[in-house]
Design an enzyme around this catalytic site. Structure first.
Site, PDB file in Angstrom:
ATOM      1  N   SER A 115      -4.642 -15.413   8.763  1.00 51.15           N
ATOM      2  CA  SER A 115      -3.099 -15.126   8.421  1.00 51.15           C
ATOM      3  C   SER A 115      -2.747 -14.893   9.584  1.00 51.15           C
ATOM      4  O   SER A 115      -3.246 -13.998  10.395  1.00 51.15           O
ATOM      5  CB  SER A 115      -3.031 -14.179   7.414  1.00 51.15           C
TER       6      SER A 115
ATOM      7  N   ASN B  95       0.102 -12.860   9.311  1.00 47.94           N
ATOM      8  CA  ASN B  95       1.124 -11.936   8.552  1.00 47.94           C
ATOM      9  C   ASN B  95       0.300 -10.366   8.570  1.00 47.94           C
ATOM     10  O   ASN B  95      -0.334 -10.106   7.894  1.00 47.94           O
ATOM     11  CB  ASN B  95       1.257 -12.273   7.141  1.00 47.94           C
TER      12      ASN B  95
ATOM     13  N   ASP C 235      -4.107 -16.731  -0.462  1.00 51.10           N
ATOM     14  CA  ASP C 235      -3.011 -17.171  -0.838  1.00 51.10           C
ATOM     15  C   ASP C 235      -2.151 -16.590  -1.933  1.00 51.10           C
ATOM     16  O   ASP C 235      -2.906 -15.844  -2.820  1.00 51.10           O
ATOM     17  CB  ASP C 235      -3.332 -18.801  -1.221  1.00 51.10           C
TER      18      ASP C 235
ATOM     19  N   PHE D 118       8.407  -8.172   2.769  1.00 54.35           N
ATOM     20  CA  PHE D 118       8.524  -9.303   3.246  1.00 54.35           C
ATOM     21  C   PHE D 118       8.771 -10.325   2.235  1.00 54.35           C
ATOM     22  O   PHE D 118       8.667 -10.015   1.024  1.00 54.35           O
ATOM     23  CB  PHE D 118       7.434 -10.113   4.198  1.00 54.35           C
ATOM     24  N   GLY D 119       9.306 -11.288   2.439  1.00 51.01           N
ATOM     25  CA  GLY D 119       9.208 -12.466   1.456  1.00 51.01           C
ATOM     26  C   GLY D 119      10.282 -11.939   0.258  1.00 51.01           C
ATOM     27  O   GLY D 119      11.454 -11.640   0.351  1.00 51.01           O
TER      28      GLY D 119
ATOM     29  N   LYS E 209       3.239  -0.633  -1.467  1.00 46.74           N
ATOM     30  CA  LYS E 209       2.393  -1.903  -1.576  1.00 46.74           C
ATOM     31  C   LYS E 209       0.990  -1.824  -1.113  1.00 46.74           C
ATOM     32  O   LYS E 209       0.186  -2.483  -1.780  1.00 46.74           O
ATOM     33  CB  LYS E 209       3.106  -2.956  -0.490  1.00 46.74           C
TER      34      LYS E 209
ATOM     35  N   HIS F 108      -0.067  -6.791  -5.529  1.00 49.19           N
ATOM     36  CA  HIS F 108      -1.117  -7.972  -5.955  1.00 49.19           C
ATOM     37  C   HIS F 108      -2.106  -8.170  -5.087  1.00 49.19           C
ATOM     38  O   HIS F 108      -3.391  -8.355  -5.339  1.00 49.19           O
ATOM     39  CB  HIS F 108      -0.364  -9.255  -6.306  1.00 49.19           C
TER      40      HIS F 108
END
Ligand code: IMP
Length: 185
Positions: free
Chosen positions: A10, A12, A69, A143-144, A166, A171
């Protein structure tokens, strides 16, 4: 056993930090590579597996390779955008708010699937975070979709709860905890 050396497929850095906290003792870095495969699989697992295979082809078997993902699923939209979350819209937050406007049920969930390729085969971990969609974006961390996602049992959005929250509850953190538990010690 010597410390596990692993690469996350990734770019990120938020994802890296969320995983590092759960993968205690692992030396985890981002894979330094260009040309990741398109996320066109039918499932989170397929996309995570494809990223991990790309990483393995790139880095070789000396380190463990983690493909990841994730996505957001809105109940009122029948689970969309789901596995298509990354390429759903230029401004996914605005589109999601527009599409659920007027819906009675603003329930949503974040989903994450991890695939780790090791010299001995494949390990997996999955995680879910349930919540609801806020009426408007709030907060600046993460983010997102984090500014509009309110986890179950909370009143603040993930972007307000912050990165430290987080690292323990997302998740992705939950998927990493499952992966860690599945790994040989
Ligand atoms: P990907 O896993 O990099 O393909 O990202 C999937 C999409 O879901 C991206 O558009 C992200 O913005 C969104 N997403 C996945 N995880 C999170 C998260 O922890 N917070 C906010 N958005 C997320």
């Amino acid at each position: 056993m010597a410390a596990v050396r692993a690469r996350l497929c990734s770019r990120n850095p938020h994802k890296l930090e969320e995983l590092r906290a759960a993968l205690s003792g692992w030396e985890l870095e981002l894979l330094d590579a260009d040309g990741y495969p398109p996320e066109d699989g039918a499932s989170y697992y397929e996309n995570a597996r494809a990223k991990a295979q790309f990483g393995l082809d790139h880095a070789g078997p000396r380190v463990w390779i983690i493909g990841e993902d994730s996505g957001i699923e809105a109940l009122a939209l029948g689970g969309r955008p789901g596995v298509h979350s990354a390429r759903w819209a230029d401004d996914g937050v605005a589109r999601l708010l527009a599409e659920v406007a007027g819906a009675d049920d603003r329930s949503a969930r974040y989903v994450c699937e991890l695939v780790c390729l090791t010299a001995d085969g494949e390990l997996r971990g999955a995680g879910i975070l349930d919540g609801t969609l806020a009426a408007a974006p709030r907060g600046s961390e993460g983010f997102g979709y984090d500014p509009i996602f309110v986890p179950a049992g909370e009143t603040r959005t993930v972007a307000e709860l912050g990165d430290e929250w987080k690292r323990r509850h997302s998740h992705r953190a939950r998927a990493a905890q499952a992966l860690f538990a599945a790994a040989p010690s």
